[in-house]
Design an enzyme around this catalytic site. Structure first.
Site, PDB file in Angstrom:
ATOM      1  N   SER A 115       0.840  -1.188   0.000  1.00 50.89           N
ATOM      2  CA  SER A 115       0.000   0.000   0.000  1.00 50.89           C
ATOM      3  C   SER A 115       0.887   1.254   0.000  1.00 50.89           C
ATOM      4  O   SER A 115       1.689   1.438  -0.914  1.00 50.89           O
ATOM      5  CB  SER A 115      -0.973  -0.064   1.192  1.00 50.89           C
ATOM      6  OG  SER A 115      -2.024   0.840   1.046  1.00 50.89           O
ATOM      7  N   ASP A 256      -9.588  -5.612  -4.200  1.00 52.66           N
ATOM      8  CA  ASP A 256      -8.622  -4.677  -3.630  1.00 52.66           C
ATOM      9  C   ASP A 256      -9.064  -3.224  -3.778  1.00 52.66           C
ATOM     10  O   ASP A 256      -9.701  -2.853  -4.766  1.00 52.66           O
ATOM     11  CB  ASP A 256      -7.282  -4.868  -4.362  1.00 52.66           C
ATOM     12  CG  ASP A 256      -6.081  -4.486  -3.547  1.00 52.66           C
ATOM     13  OD1 ASP A 256      -6.189  -3.609  -2.671  1.00 52.66           O
ATOM     14  OD2 ASP A 256      -5.014  -5.077  -3.793  1.00 52.66           O
ATOM     15  N   HIS A 283      -7.349  -6.170   0.165  1.00 54.81           N
ATOM     16  CA  HIS A 283      -6.129  -5.362   0.263  1.00 54.81           C
ATOM     17  C   HIS A 283      -4.983  -6.056   0.995  1.00 54.81           C
ATOM     18  O   HIS A 283      -3.850  -5.575   0.963  1.00 54.81           O
ATOM     19  CB  HIS A 283      -6.461  -4.038   0.962  1.00 54.81           C
ATOM     20  CG  HIS A 283      -5.461  -2.955   0.756  1.00 54.81           C
ATOM     21  ND1 HIS A 283      -4.986  -2.580  -0.489  1.00 54.81           N
ATOM     22  CD2 HIS A 283      -4.840  -2.127   1.651  1.00 54.81           C
ATOM     23  CE1 HIS A 283      -4.126  -1.589  -0.356  1.00 54.81           C
ATOM     24  NE2 HIS A 283      -4.014  -1.300   0.924  1.00 54.81           N
TER      25      HIS A 283
END
Length: 304
Positions: A115, A256, A283
């Site tokens: 991320s 996601d 995610h």
């Protein structure tokens, strides 16, 4: 497995901060051809805790793994009164370089970033072109914040209308700290951050660390995953992605936050790139499909 924790002094703009780290394995006894992996957590402003599954790569592949808390979060130095100009990508790239130099591994190492951590790792690889970086893993990450906004907006539009109405009402009013908004945000998170019925303790611990001090997240990101008001709003590295010459693995998942639109610039602009998508994850495939995730990442890191 040997584990070592400690803190590293980090000098920045004339002030000494401390970066907390945890090393799994032994850097000196690593097998030939095996280099250490540094794991960069997301947020920005969460803690390292949820990245702990990467430590299993030491048992499965003999890869020493270094986790650390970026300053402003977890066990590292906090700076709640910092002006917003303090929290920059350059700051965190300098901190990463300092960590590499501390361990004496700047000549031979791999990076995995998740991320925001993937944004940081890719920015570092593209802008500084470090000679010692051999493999790069960019997981669940956008190539620009504008693409992230497009991706998350499309997902918010698929939420129940009443949830969308709550989100819009509080964002318009600037009341995103209310319980009603937080509950609406959780609906999104359970669909597109982690789809497990019970969230792992390590993931909860990372979010708790951010809630304890949300300075970095609120300053750089904003009030939520899908409302970007912070200093990262204009972040974009698409133009410099061709500078990444090392073997790169990009990862995302069907559900996601980082939909394919976020990943395509990595795939189209990095010369040596492989893209793996997880069919049953959102995610955090490292928790949602852990065995496949660790095999995909571990096997990639062992390639020449």
């Amino acid at each position: 497995m040997t584990t070592t924790t400690g803190k590293i002094n980090f000098q920045y703009q004339g002030v000494t901060y401390q970066t907390w780290y945890k090393l799994f394995g032994n850097l000196q006894s690593a097998k030939a051809g095996v280099r250490p992996l540094i794991a960069l957590h997301g947020g920005p402003g969460v803690s390292h805790s949820y990245m702990t599954p990467h430590a299993d790569l030491f048992a499965s592949h003999g890869i020493p793994v270094i986790l650390y808390d970026q300053i402003g979060g977890g066990e590292s130095s906090h700076y709640r009164d910092a002006p917003k100009e303090f929290w920059t990508v350059e700051l965190f790239m300098d901190e990463l370089e300092n960590l590499l130099n501390h361990f004496g591994i700047s000549g031979d190492y791999d990076l995995v970033g998740h991320s925001w951590g993937g944004m940081l790792a890719a920015n570092f690889a593209a802008a500084r072109q470090p000679v010692g970086l051999k493999h790069l893993v960019v997981a669940d990450t956008p190539a620009s914040m504008a693409l992230w906004e497009q991706s998350t907006a499309s997902l918010v539009e698929q939420l129940p209308q009443d949830v969308q109405d709550v989100i819009k009402k509080h964002e318009t009013a600037g009341t995103t700290d209310t319980p009603e908004y937080q509950e609406a945000m959780l609906v999104f998170y359970k669909k597109h951050v982690c789809r497990l019925e019970t969230w792992p303790d390590a993931l909860n611990a990372s979010f708790a660390a951010m809630e304890a001090d949300p300075t970095v997240y609120h300053t750089m990101q904003g009030p939520s995953e899908f409302t970007i008001t912070g200093t990262l709003k204009t972040w974009n590295i698409i133009d410099i992605l061709p500078n990444i010459k090392v073997s790169t693995l990009i990862i995302n998942s069907v559900y996601d936050e980082a939909q394919d639109i976020c990943m395509l610039p990595f795939f189209n602009n990095i010369p040596k790139v492989k893209w793996v998508q997880f069919a049953n994850s959102s995610h955090v495939p490292l928790f949602e499909e852990p065995e496949r995730y660790k095999k995909v990442v571990g096997d990639f890191l062992m390639t020449a």
